[in-house]
Design a protein around this motif. Structure first.
Motif, PDB file in Angstrom:
ATOM      1  N   LYS A 361      67.654 -57.268 -36.765  1.00  0.00           N
ATOM      2  CA  LYS A 361      67.687 -57.428 -38.021  1.00  0.00           C
ATOM      3  C   LYS A 361      67.438 -56.019 -38.406  1.00  0.00           C
ATOM      4  O   LYS A 361      68.163 -55.620 -39.587  1.00  0.00           O
ATOM      5  N   VAL A 362      66.568 -55.371 -38.207  1.00  0.00           N
ATOM      6  CA  VAL A 362      66.327 -53.945 -38.692  1.00  0.00           C
ATOM      7  C   VAL A 362      67.798 -53.019 -38.460  1.00  0.00           C
ATOM      8  O   VAL A 362      68.127 -52.369 -39.494  1.00  0.00           O
ATOM      9  N   LEU A 363      68.367 -53.181 -37.231  1.00  0.00           N
ATOM     10  CA  LEU A 363      69.576 -52.457 -37.093  1.00  0.00           C
ATOM     11  C   LEU A 363      70.605 -52.993 -38.101  1.00  0.00           C
ATOM     12  O   LEU A 363      71.572 -52.134 -38.617  1.00  0.00           O
ATOM     13  N   GLU A 364      70.809 -54.273 -38.393  1.00  0.00           N
ATOM     14  CA  GLU A 364      71.636 -54.888 -39.347  1.00  0.00           C
ATOM     15  C   GLU A 364      71.521 -54.390 -40.893  1.00  0.00           C
ATOM     16  O   GLU A 364      72.498 -53.981 -41.596  1.00  0.00           O
ATOM     17  N   PHE A 365      70.343 -54.246 -41.269  1.00  0.00           N
ATOM     18  CA  PHE A 365      70.025 -53.890 -42.481  1.00  0.00           C
ATOM     19  C   PHE A 365      70.341 -52.385 -42.699  1.00  0.00           C
ATOM     20  O   PHE A 365      70.770 -51.918 -43.717  1.00  0.00           O
ATOM     21  N   VAL A 366      69.914 -51.360 -41.365  1.00  0.00           N
ATOM     22  CA  VAL A 366      69.992 -50.178 -41.606  1.00  0.00           C
ATOM     23  C   VAL A 366      71.607 -49.724 -41.629  1.00  0.00           C
ATOM     24  O   VAL A 366      72.016 -48.952 -42.429  1.00  0.00           O
ATOM     25  N   LEU A 367      72.257 -50.472 -40.859  1.00  0.00           N
ATOM     26  CA  LEU A 367      73.932 -50.198 -40.901  1.00  0.00           C
ATOM     27  C   LEU A 367      74.309 -50.597 -42.097  1.00  0.00           C
ATOM     28  O   LEU A 367      75.289 -49.670 -42.782  1.00  0.00           O
ATOM     29  N   TRP A 368      73.961 -51.776 -42.733  1.00  0.00           N
ATOM     30  CA  TRP A 368      74.560 -52.087 -44.168  1.00  0.00           C
ATOM     31  C   TRP A 368      74.033 -51.220 -45.256  1.00  0.00           C
ATOM     32  O   TRP A 368      74.714 -50.692 -46.272  1.00  0.00           O
ATOM     33  N   SER A 369      72.753 -50.618 -45.105  1.00  0.00           N
ATOM     34  CA  SER A 369      72.231 -49.754 -46.336  1.00  0.00           C
ATOM     35  C   SER A 369      72.975 -48.617 -46.137  1.00  0.00           C
ATOM     36  O   SER A 369      73.291 -47.978 -47.213  1.00  0.00           O
ATOM     37  N   GLU A 370      73.319 -48.127 -44.972  1.00  0.00           N
ATOM     38  CA  GLU A 370      74.140 -46.867 -44.683  1.00  0.00           C
ATOM     39  C   GLU A 370      75.496 -46.995 -45.294  1.00  0.00           C
ATOM     40  O   GLU A 370      76.123 -46.121 -45.705  1.00  0.00           O
ATOM     41  N   HIS A 371      76.285 -48.231 -44.793  1.00  0.00           N
ATOM     42  CA  HIS A 371      77.572 -48.482 -45.687  1.00  0.00           C
ATOM     43  C   HIS A 371      77.478 -48.500 -46.963  1.00  0.00           C
ATOM     44  O   HIS A 371      78.463 -47.895 -47.748  1.00  0.00           O
ATOM     45  N   ILE A 372      76.433 -48.901 -47.866  1.00  0.00           N
ATOM     46  CA  ILE A 372      76.378 -48.799 -49.111  1.00  0.00           C
ATOM     47  C   ILE A 372      76.299 -47.487 -49.608  1.00  0.00           C
ATOM     48  O   ILE A 372      76.999 -46.962 -50.338  1.00  0.00           O
ATOM     49  N   ALA A 373      75.514 -46.540 -48.952  1.00  0.00           N
ATOM     50  CA  ALA A 373      75.273 -45.128 -49.104  1.00  0.00           C
ATOM     51  C   ALA A 373      76.596 -44.459 -49.042  1.00  0.00           C
ATOM     52  O   ALA A 373      77.015 -43.541 -49.799  1.00  0.00           O
ATOM     53  N   TYR A 374      77.457 -44.773 -48.037  1.00  0.00           N
ATOM     54  CA  TYR A 374      78.724 -44.126 -47.940  1.00  0.00           C
ATOM     55  C   TYR A 374      79.733 -44.629 -48.906  1.00  0.00           C
ATOM     56  O   TYR A 374      80.301 -43.679 -49.570  1.00  0.00           O
ATOM     57  N   GLU A 375      79.572 -45.711 -49.631  1.00  0.00           N
ATOM     58  CA  GLU A 375      80.465 -46.184 -50.635  1.00  0.00           C
ATOM     59  C   GLU A 375      80.009 -45.819 -52.042  1.00  0.00           C
ATOM     60  O   GLU A 375      80.903 -45.298 -52.882  1.00  0.00           O
ATOM     61  N   LYS A 376      78.787 -45.742 -52.075  1.00  0.00           N
ATOM     62  CA  LYS A 376      78.093 -45.176 -53.400  1.00  0.00           C
ATOM     63  C   LYS A 376      77.857 -43.797 -53.430  1.00  0.00           C
ATOM     64  O   LYS A 376      77.754 -43.407 -54.607  1.00  0.00           O
ATOM     65  N   GLY A 377      77.509 -43.169 -52.517  1.00  0.00           N
ATOM     66  CA  GLY A 377      76.788 -42.017 -52.363  1.00  0.00           C
ATOM     67  C   GLY A 377      78.015 -40.753 -52.203  1.00  0.00           C
ATOM     68  O   GLY A 377      77.768 -39.720 -52.273  1.00  0.00           O
ATOM     69  N   GLY A 378      79.316 -41.240 -52.202  1.00  0.00           N
ATOM     70  CA  GLY A 378      80.533 -40.171 -51.789  1.00  0.00           C
ATOM     71  C   GLY A 378      80.401 -39.372 -50.543  1.00  0.00           C
ATOM     72  O   GLY A 378      80.712 -38.393 -50.486  1.00  0.00           O
ATOM     73  N   MET A 379      79.597 -40.046 -49.518  1.00  0.00           N
ATOM     74  CA  MET A 379      79.587 -39.262 -48.195  1.00  0.00           C
ATOM     75  C   MET A 379      80.811 -39.492 -47.422  1.00  0.00           C
ATOM     76  O   MET A 379      81.580 -40.346 -47.682  1.00  0.00           O
ATOM     77  N   THR A 380      80.937 -38.488 -46.366  1.00  0.00           N
ATOM     78  CA  THR A 380      81.988 -38.481 -45.498  1.00  0.00           C
ATOM     79  C   THR A 380      81.601 -39.131 -44.282  1.00  0.00           C
ATOM     80  O   THR A 380      80.590 -38.796 -43.652  1.00  0.00           O
ATOM     81  N   TYR A 381      82.162 -40.259 -43.779  1.00  0.00           N
ATOM     82  CA  TYR A 381      82.120 -41.198 -42.837  1.00  0.00           C
ATOM     83  C   TYR A 381      82.428 -40.359 -41.539  1.00  0.00           C
ATOM     84  O   TYR A 381      83.490 -39.672 -41.486  1.00  0.00           O
TER      85      TYR A 381
END
Length: 534
Positions: A361-381
């Motif tokens: 569950k922790v891994l699921e939440f962290v991966l989804w949080s980073e997915h949000i960060a990539y989309e909302k923060g303009g990060m380069t994947y």
């Protein structure tokens, strides 16, 4: 035109009043009369007088009691009491009923006319007030659909500024904590889960929009959006967090009746789908559910709670906490998101979940949080940026270390959302300034530099000004002036050569720009060896 009702059992009194009124006001007044208490009440029901001149003592029902009855159905009538009895009790009761004047017989012509004019003034003001109220109501009938449509558009587009949605709710008087969405879909006819001729029926529904909107409001306490293709999105405020079974059955039956009535009134076929009850922030999901239940069913009405199309959570799973956590991450709220992550971890520990379940569950939440960060923060994947996550998390045996890893990653995602946009903007400006420094000695333009950094000229201009507190021309001119001063003091180049070396083709224009910015001409600056202001 004023409707005046005379109530008196003496014919001579009625004739005298009619004569006075007709002589003074002519065709402005329509006069009718009655001589008993019962007949005056019956006359008031049909005649609906603006002004009633009432005697106290009449056969049967007396004048005071007649006034009480008449006021039940004619609340706006202005009453004038005229009596031969100068009794305090009568006068006091008449005043308590809101009677305009209590006068005693024999009547005086001037006083009668003065009181009638006073009553007419009251009636005129009330009519004007009513006229204004109707005008406001008429305007609201035009404005309110626009406001309702604006609210629903903001909800469906998941408007980021909650203040705007709150303003819409205030204007519409919505104070309910919960709501659900309704999808109204039309077509020529229903074939399975499909409505035929969506394009043609959407035009027809647009023509019938006001009628459809009125009918929906009659069946549901709702707010109706604008026509989108062959669909209407409808918001229904709700007082409770969930809808119980009996309410759902009643709602479905009401919707089936509405579908039949809409078809009868418009000759268009309709289907209605209901999404789940939730907070206003969840209404975009509720509308998606409302549309999906219509795809997943073939009835004219479908409700999300009747179909297995959404995730159900077992036991006391904290779905609200989960939603709040990801909203906080999306907004870059580091402290709030970290606190929510800790609370969720506590719940997992208290629920008796095994360490492996918690890790997943922790891994699921962290991966989804980073997915949000990539989309909302303009990060380069980058594909390999998280290659150590799985072995790292599997090696953690201590729950407290796992909690710390979890909250650190959530905080990092929030920081990325907060900072990456500004970092990216900063790198764009740095690249632009480097390009200007390398090319200031030729004729470069804002369009050229914005193309170099791959941003539209309009946005680049705004970004450049916000970052440097100078517009593009100011920055370029200042850079050229600094280089020109340096060349004037350190070289023996001619004025024409220096002019060309700093990007100007015309020496005269260069000289004017130099003096405007430095305060002296290039020649004066050189002769004084830079001792002048500059």
């Amino acid at each position: 035109m004023y409707r005046i009702m005379l109530a008196d059992d003496e014919g001579i009194v009625i004739d005298s009043l009619k004569f006075i009124i007709e002589k003074e006001f002519g065709d402005l007044c329509e006069i009718q009369y009655a001589k008993t208490g019962r007949s005056v009440i019956e006359l008031a029901e049909s005649f609906r007088p603006d002004i009633a001149v009432m005697d106290i003592q009449m056969p049967g029902i007396n004048g005071i009691d007649a006034i009480k009855e008449i006021k039940k159905s004619n609340s706006s009538t202005v009453f004038i009491v005229m009596s031969a009895y100068d009794k305090f009790d009568y006068a006091q009761e008449a005043i308590s009923l809101g009677v305009l004047e209590y006068i005693t017989k024999p009547m005086e012509r001037k006083r009668i006319l003065a009181i009638l004019k006073k009553a007419m003034g009251i009636i005129d003001r009330e009519k004007e007030k009513r006229k204004r109220e109707l005008l406001v109501k008429e305007k609201l009938e035009t404005v309110v659909p626009i406001i309702e449509s604006g609210l629903i558009s903001n909800i469906l587009l998941q408007e980021h500024f909650e203040e705007d949605i709150e303003n819409y709710k205030t204007l519409l008087g919505i104070d309910s904590g919960y709501a659900y969405m309704v999808a109204v879909v039309c077509g020529d006819e229903q074939q399975g889960n499909h409505m035929t001729n969506a394009v043609g029926s959407s035009v027809r529904m647009q023509n019938h929009y006001q009628e459809v909107r009125t009918i929906l409001k009659e069946y549901f306490n709702c707010y109706v959006g604008s026509v989108m293709a062959n669909k209407l999105a409808v918001l229904v405020p709700y007082e409770k967090e969930a809808m119980d079974y009996n309410e759902r059955i009643e709602l479905i039956e009401k919707a089936r009746e509405a579908v039949r009535y809409l078809r009868k009134r418009t000759d268009i076929s309709f289907r209605i789908g209901f999404g789940s009850v939730g907070e206003m922030r969840d209404m975009a999901d509720s509308y998606t559910q409302a549309l999906r239940v219509l795809v997943e069913s073939t009835g004219s009405v479908a409700h999300v709670d009747d179909l297995p199309i959404r995730c159900e959570y077992a036991g006391d799973y904290p779905i609200k906490l989960e939603k709040r956590l990801f909203e906080e991450i999306e907004n870059g709220e580091i402290n709030n998101a970290t606190a929510s992550a800790k609370s969720f971890f506590d719940w997992m520990m208290e629920s008796g979940s095994g360490l492996m379940d918690i890790r997943l569950k922790v891994l699921e939440f962290v991966l989804w949080s980073e997915h949000i960060a990539y989309e909302k923060g303009g990060m380069t994947y980058q594909l390999n940026i998280r290659s150590d996550y799985l072995p790292g998390i599997m090696s953690i045996e201590d729950p407290e270390r796992l909690r710390l890893w979890f909250t650190d990653k959530i905080a990092e995602a929030c920081r990325n959302i907060q900072s990456k946009r500004s970092e990216k903007s900063g790198s764009v400006i740095e690249e632009a300034m480097r390009y200007i420094r390398e090319n200031y000695n030729r004729d470069i333009s804002l369009d050229e530099v914005s193309r170099e950094v791959n941003i539209s000229p309009y946005y680049f201009s705004k970004l450049f000004k916000d970052s440097t507190e100078q517009n593009f021309i100011e920055y370029l001119t200042n850079l050229r002036m600094d280089k020109a001063k340096e060349l004037l003091l350190t070289t023996d180049s001619s004025m024409k050569e220096i002019c060309s070396m700093v990007g100007y083709a015309d020496p005269n224009y260069f000289s004017r720009i130099f003096k405007k910015n430095i305060g002296v001409t290039p020649t004066e600056y050189k002769e004084n060896k830079g001792d002048t202001v500059g």
